[in-house]
Write an enzyme that holds these catalytic residues in place. Structure first.
Site, PDB file in Angstrom:
ATOM      1  N   GLU A   1       0.825  -1.209   0.000  1.00 48.71           N
ATOM      2  CA  GLU A   1       0.000   0.000   0.000  1.00 48.71           C
ATOM      3  C   GLU A   1       0.861   1.263   0.000  1.00 48.71           C
ATOM      4  OE1 GLU A   1      -3.375   2.474   0.120  1.00 48.71           O
ATOM      5  OE2 GLU A   1      -3.050   0.412  -0.511  1.00 48.71           O
TER       6      GLU A   1
ATOM      7  N   HIS B   1      -3.937  -8.258 -17.021  1.00 50.29           N
ATOM      8  CA  HIS B   1      -5.237  -7.949 -17.626  1.00 50.29           C
ATOM      9  C   HIS B   1      -5.547  -6.456 -17.467  1.00 50.29           C
ATOM     10  CE1 HIS B   1      -8.889  -9.209 -19.504  1.00 50.29           C
ATOM     11  NE2 HIS B   1      -9.666  -8.942 -18.473  1.00 50.29           N
TER      12      HIS B   1
END
Length: 327
Positions: free
Chosen positions: A72, A305
């Site tokens: 993060e 993707h």
């Protein structure tokens, strides 16, 4: 430094932010740090014993998961650097006489809104509508930076190309359809619906009778302590997943038709090369999407993707820019 040199660097950073954001989300590290912009009140992940003692006092309900927290924070560090690059682009654009002014100002405003969405993603505990908006904001930023690059380097297509007037409108529709499909992908991911169906081409069982569109696409999902891992029931998640698959079929068909028309009719090598690239990217996206289902959503393929979607969008932005400029 020339503006376009800086824009190219910023495009790379934007792609890194998109990919790191996807990796963080898919690794279930979106709440690796429960606060913003720091991590447990610090500018880095707390690892020392005295730092962990402070965390225990300030955040008694949390346990520091170092790996997720670092994912993060690395995402935030790269995003912060991206913000500084966008600010520098704005300053250089305002100082350069012939450079566009409104577009860099809009991009700067968008990066500030992205920062707010990043904060809300954490403070609203991964609320799907916020997570999806944050994803779409990243894709929009990527596209606008390419547009700025093209604006600063006027595109010239040698010779007359009559396909411009014929295909410009359809190309614009294609980019709209792709944006809707990207939004569907973001909604699928933010609602943890990527593995709601494990068979092809659509879903296992009598899936038609289980469709629940109202619940699946409602932006309001009630109050929850956290939206991590999703709060929707199976029929709603399955509906989202099926909608994304059907959208993929429609999107791929439209983009391949656009590419076919450009390859067949365009006189410009620039446009034909862009069309062949479009074919390659569409095929790659389909293969990656199928692989996500068959291989049970491996992290590397799932992130790829996202990258494929970003590059597809960039390719279509270029095609639209070229066609509409010529038109």
């Amino acid at each position: 430094m020339q503006i376009n040199s800086l824009v190219k660097i910023t495009l790379v950073f934007t792609l890194c932010v998109i990919l790191m954001g996807a990796y963080t989300r898919l690794a279930d590290a979106g709440l690796g740090c429960p606060d913003w912009p720091g991590c447990y009140g610090m500018l880095k992940v707390p690892t020392e014993s005295h730092e962990l003692a402070q965390v225990q006092q300030a955040f008694p309900e949390h346990t520091v998961e170092t790996e997720k927290a670092w994912l993060e924070m690395i995402h935030r560090y790269i995003a912060g650097t991206l913000g500084l690059l966008v600010l520098l682009i704005l300053i250089l654009s305002l100082k350069t006489q012939d450079a566009p002014k409104k577009l860099p100002m809009f991009i700067a405003g968008l990066i500030l809104f992205q920062a707010a969405l990043g904060m809300w993603t954490v403070t609203m505990k991964l609320m799907p509508i916020i997570v999806m908006a944050h994803l779409i904001g990243g894709f929009a930023l990527f596209s606008l930076l390419l547009l700025l690059y093209l604006r600063n380097m006027p595109l010239r297509i040698p010779g007359g190309d009559p396909t411009a007037r014929k295909l410009a409108g359809f190309a614009a529709i294609c980019i709209g359809v792709l944006l809707l499909q990207i939004m569907l992908g973001g909604w699928t991911s933010s609602n943890y619906a990527a593995l709601a169906c494990t068979t092809l081409p659509f879903c296992e069982g009598n899936w038609v009778d289980n469709l629940s569109f109202a619940k699946a696409f409602s932006p309001f999902q009630g109050e929850h302590a956290s939206f991590e891992f999703g709060v929707l029931d199976y029929p709603a998640r399955m509906t989202i997943h099926v909608a994304h698959r059907i959208g993929a079929i429609i999107t791929a068909a439209m983009l391949l038709y656009l590419a076919f028309k450009l390859i067949r009719d365009a006189k410009s090598n620039i446009m034909r090369n862009a069309a062949w690239l479009l074919v390659g990217l569409v095929i790659l996206q389909v293969v990656l999407g199928v692989s996500n289902v068959v291989l049970n959503l491996p992290l590397g393929i799932a992130v790829s993707h996202n990258a494929g979607a970003a590059l597809l969008l960039l390719n279509l932005v270029f095609i639209n820019y070229a066609l509409w400029r010529k038109a």
